[in-house]
Every structure is written in structure tokens, then in C-alpha cells.
Design a protein around this motif. Structure first.
Motif, PDB file in Angstrom:
ATOM      1  N   TRP A 143       0.851  -1.179   0.000  1.00  0.00           N
ATOM      2  CA  TRP A 143       0.000   0.000   0.000  1.00  0.00           C
ATOM      3  C   TRP A 143       0.894   1.239   0.000  1.00  0.00           C
ATOM      4  N   LEU A 144       1.035   1.889  -1.170  1.00  0.00           N
ATOM      5  CA  LEU A 144       1.956   3.011  -1.316  1.00  0.00           C
ATOM      6  C   LEU A 144       1.298   4.333  -0.944  1.00  0.00           C
ATOM      7  N   ILE A 145       2.063   5.152  -0.242  1.00  0.00           N
ATOM      8  CA  ILE A 145       1.659   6.528   0.076  1.00  0.00           C
ATOM      9  C   ILE A 145       2.769   7.420  -0.458  1.00  0.00           C
ATOM     10  N   PHE A 146       2.394   8.439  -1.222  1.00  0.00           N
ATOM     11  CA  PHE A 146       3.368   9.262  -1.937  1.00  0.00           C
ATOM     12  C   PHE A 146       3.565  10.630  -1.300  1.00  0.00           C
ATOM     13  N   LYS A 147       4.795  11.080  -1.392  1.00  0.00           N
ATOM     14  CA  LYS A 147       5.128  12.443  -0.979  1.00  0.00           C
ATOM     15  C   LYS A 147       4.668  13.386  -2.083  1.00  0.00           C
ATOM     16  N   LEU A 148       3.972  14.429  -1.698  1.00  0.00           N
ATOM     17  CA  LEU A 148       3.524  15.434  -2.654  1.00  0.00           C
ATOM     18  C   LEU A 148       4.463  16.630  -2.638  1.00  0.00           C
ATOM     19  N   PRO A 149       4.438  17.399  -3.713  1.00  0.00           N
ATOM     20  CA  PRO A 149       5.161  18.665  -3.680  1.00  0.00           C
ATOM     21  C   PRO A 149       4.503  19.589  -2.654  1.00  0.00           C
ATOM     22  N   PRO A 150       5.110  20.725  -2.363  1.00  0.00           N
ATOM     23  CA  PRO A 150       4.461  21.664  -1.441  1.00  0.00           C
ATOM     24  C   PRO A 150       3.019  21.906  -1.881  1.00  0.00           C
ATOM     25  N   ALA A 151       2.151  22.150  -0.921  1.00  0.00           N
ATOM     26  CA  ALA A 151       0.724  22.247  -1.219  1.00  0.00           C
ATOM     27  C   ALA A 151       0.121  23.504  -0.614  1.00  0.00           C
ATOM     28  N   GLU A 152      -1.067  23.807  -1.085  1.00  0.00           N
ATOM     29  CA  GLU A 152      -1.860  24.885  -0.521  1.00  0.00           C
ATOM     30  C   GLU A 152      -3.317  24.476  -0.641  1.00  0.00           C
ATOM     31  N   VAL A 153      -4.182  25.133   0.088  1.00  0.00           N
ATOM     32  CA  VAL A 153      -5.609  24.823   0.046  1.00  0.00           C
ATOM     33  C   VAL A 153      -6.384  26.128  -0.132  1.00  0.00           C
ATOM     34  N   ALA A 154      -7.416  26.083  -0.934  1.00  0.00           N
ATOM     35  CA  ALA A 154      -8.295  27.238  -1.142  1.00  0.00           C
ATOM     36  C   ALA A 154      -9.715  26.802  -0.827  1.00  0.00           C
ATOM     37  N   VAL A 155     -10.521  27.741  -0.388  1.00  0.00           N
ATOM     38  CA  VAL A 155     -11.932  27.468  -0.116  1.00  0.00           C
ATOM     39  C   VAL A 155     -12.739  28.360  -1.055  1.00  0.00           C
ATOM     40  N   HIS A 156     -13.517  27.724  -1.929  1.00  0.00           N
ATOM     41  CA  HIS A 156     -14.307  28.441  -2.922  1.00  0.00           C
ATOM     42  C   HIS A 156     -15.787  28.339  -2.568  1.00  0.00           C
ATOM     43  N   PRO A 157     -16.557  29.397  -2.806  1.00  0.00           N
ATOM     44  CA  PRO A 157     -18.000  29.323  -2.565  1.00  0.00           C
ATOM     45  C   PRO A 157     -18.660  28.434  -3.614  1.00  0.00           C
ATOM     46  N   THR A 158     -19.779  27.843  -3.262  1.00  0.00           N
ATOM     47  CA  THR A 158     -20.549  27.030  -4.207  1.00  0.00           C
ATOM     48  C   THR A 158     -22.029  27.155  -3.907  1.00  0.00           C
ATOM     49  N   ASP A 159     -22.825  27.106  -4.943  1.00  0.00           N
ATOM     50  CA  ASP A 159     -24.274  27.064  -4.774  1.00  0.00           C
ATOM     51  C   ASP A 159     -24.761  25.621  -4.748  1.00  0.00           C
ATOM     52  N   GLY A 160     -23.908  24.697  -5.171  1.00  0.00           N
ATOM     53  CA  GLY A 160     -24.262  23.285  -5.198  1.00  0.00           C
ATOM     54  C   GLY A 160     -23.747  22.580  -3.962  1.00  0.00           C
ATOM     55  N   PRO A 161     -23.788  21.244  -3.998  1.00  0.00           N
ATOM     56  CA  PRO A 161     -23.281  20.487  -2.854  1.00  0.00           C
ATOM     57  C   PRO A 161     -21.771  20.673  -2.708  1.00  0.00           C
ATOM     58  N   PRO A 162     -21.252  20.675  -1.494  1.00  0.00           N
ATOM     59  CA  PRO A 162     -19.810  20.800  -1.300  1.00  0.00           C
ATOM     60  C   PRO A 162     -19.093  19.646  -1.991  1.00  0.00           C
ATOM     61  N   GLN A 163     -17.932  19.949  -2.531  1.00  0.00           N
ATOM     62  CA  GLN A 163     -17.088  18.940  -3.165  1.00  0.00           C
ATOM     63  C   GLN A 163     -15.639  19.342  -2.964  1.00  0.00           C
ATOM     64  N   LEU A 166      -2.659  19.344  -9.569  1.00  0.00           N
ATOM     65  CA  LEU A 166      -1.212  19.485  -9.467  1.00  0.00           C
ATOM     66  C   LEU A 166      -0.838  20.802 -10.117  1.00  0.00           C
ATOM     67  N   MET A 167       0.120  21.510  -9.521  1.00  0.00           N
ATOM     68  CA  MET A 167       0.565  22.804 -10.018  1.00  0.00           C
ATOM     69  C   MET A 167       1.892  22.639 -10.754  1.00  0.00           C
ATOM     70  N   CYS A 168       2.081  23.425 -11.819  1.00  0.00           N
ATOM     71  CA  CYS A 168       3.305  23.399 -12.619  1.00  0.00           C
ATOM     72  C   CYS A 168       3.849  24.818 -12.736  1.00  0.00           C
ATOM     73  N   ASP A 169       5.173  24.939 -12.743  1.00  0.00           N
ATOM     74  CA  ASP A 169       5.784  26.248 -12.995  1.00  0.00           C
ATOM     75  C   ASP A 169       5.688  26.622 -14.465  1.00  0.00           C
ATOM     76  N   ASP A 170       5.754  25.616 -15.358  1.00  0.00           N
ATOM     77  CA  ASP A 170       5.717  25.839 -16.800  1.00  0.00           C
ATOM     78  C   ASP A 170       4.867  24.726 -17.414  1.00  0.00           C
ATOM     79  N   LEU A 171       3.588  25.002 -17.586  1.00  0.00           N
ATOM     80  CA  LEU A 171       2.649  23.980 -18.028  1.00  0.00           C
ATOM     81  C   LEU A 171       2.993  23.446 -19.412  1.00  0.00           C
ATOM     82  N   ASP A 172       3.383  24.312 -20.336  1.00  0.00           N
ATOM     83  CA  ASP A 172       3.680  23.861 -21.696  1.00  0.00           C
ATOM     84  C   ASP A 172       4.842  22.871 -21.717  1.00  0.00           C
ATOM     85  N   THR A 173       5.900  23.152 -20.979  1.00  0.00           N
ATOM     86  CA  THR A 173       7.042  22.238 -20.900  1.00  0.00           C
ATOM     87  C   THR A 173       6.637  20.929 -20.250  1.00  0.00           C
TER      88      THR A 173
END
Length: 116
Positions: free
Chosen positions: A36-56, A61-68
């Protein structure tokens, strides 16, 4: 004291998706027992966005240079599932995991919090 975050991706082919995280994304991991593998993630952040629907919850994953990054994925045969779209907060796309699930990626254009 909060010491970290644990993200769970539910998969219909967990073994293949774990191999993808290890072999394609290059995430280091530990065996929590019985393969059962558990992976190290890169540094992370969390945001809370409003929703009119059910919470989800979403996982991106974030990239410094998406095209590359996308060029590297294409060279490895990874399917890009969405064309890159320009959002006010960043460039957005997604890739296909072996299980068939999508994994969104983006290059942020907003200030990032993960290096605070």
C-alpha cells in the motif's frame, strides 16, 4: 498542531494509478504495509471556494511551466484530456490516469501560498 495533509484519490485501478504516480510523475513514496503506497507530494496549498451546489473537493497538481510539462508528458505517452484554457487565475488542463480518471494540472498566475 497540524503537521501535514493527506490526500486520497479514489480509483477503479489503484495499482495502475499508483504506478503512474511513482513512474510517470516521479513521486517518491513509502510502503505503508502490504504494498500500500503513500506518496510524498510537492508543497501544497488549500483554497476554499464558494458554491451554490453540494460541497465537493478537488485535487490539482501545479506546474511552474505547463507547456514544458505537457511536452514531457506527451513524450511519455500520457494522454492530455483537455486543451489548455486560459483562466484569470492560471492556465488549466488535465491528464488521464491509467484508471481513466482525469487529474487536473494548472500553472498558477496568482500569488502562491505553498512557499510561505
Amino acid at each position: 498542531m497540524i503537521s501535514g495533509a493527506h490526500v486520497i484519490l479514489y480509483s477503479q485501478d489503484a495499482e495502475a494509478d499508483r504506478a503512474f504516480l511513482r513512474d510517470v510523475l516521479g513521486l517518491p513514496g513509502v510502503d505503508a504495509g502490504g504494498g500500500w503506497l503513500i506518496f510524498k507530494l510537492p508543497p501544497a496549498e488549500v483554497a476554499v471556494h464558494p458554491t451554490d451546489g453540494p460541497p465537493q473537493h478537488e485535487f490539482f497538481l501545479m506546474c511552474d511551466d505547463l507547456d514544458t510539462q505537457l511536452d514531457e508528458f506527451r513524450a511519455q505517452g500520457v494522454e492530455i484530456t483537455r486543451p489548455v484554457s486560459e483562466q484569470r487565475w492560471g492556465k488549466l488542463t488535465a491528464i488521464r490516469l491509467p484508471s481513466g480518471a482525469e487529474l487536473p494540472l494548472y500553472e498558477p498566475l496568482h500569488p502562491i501560498a505553498h512557499s510561505l
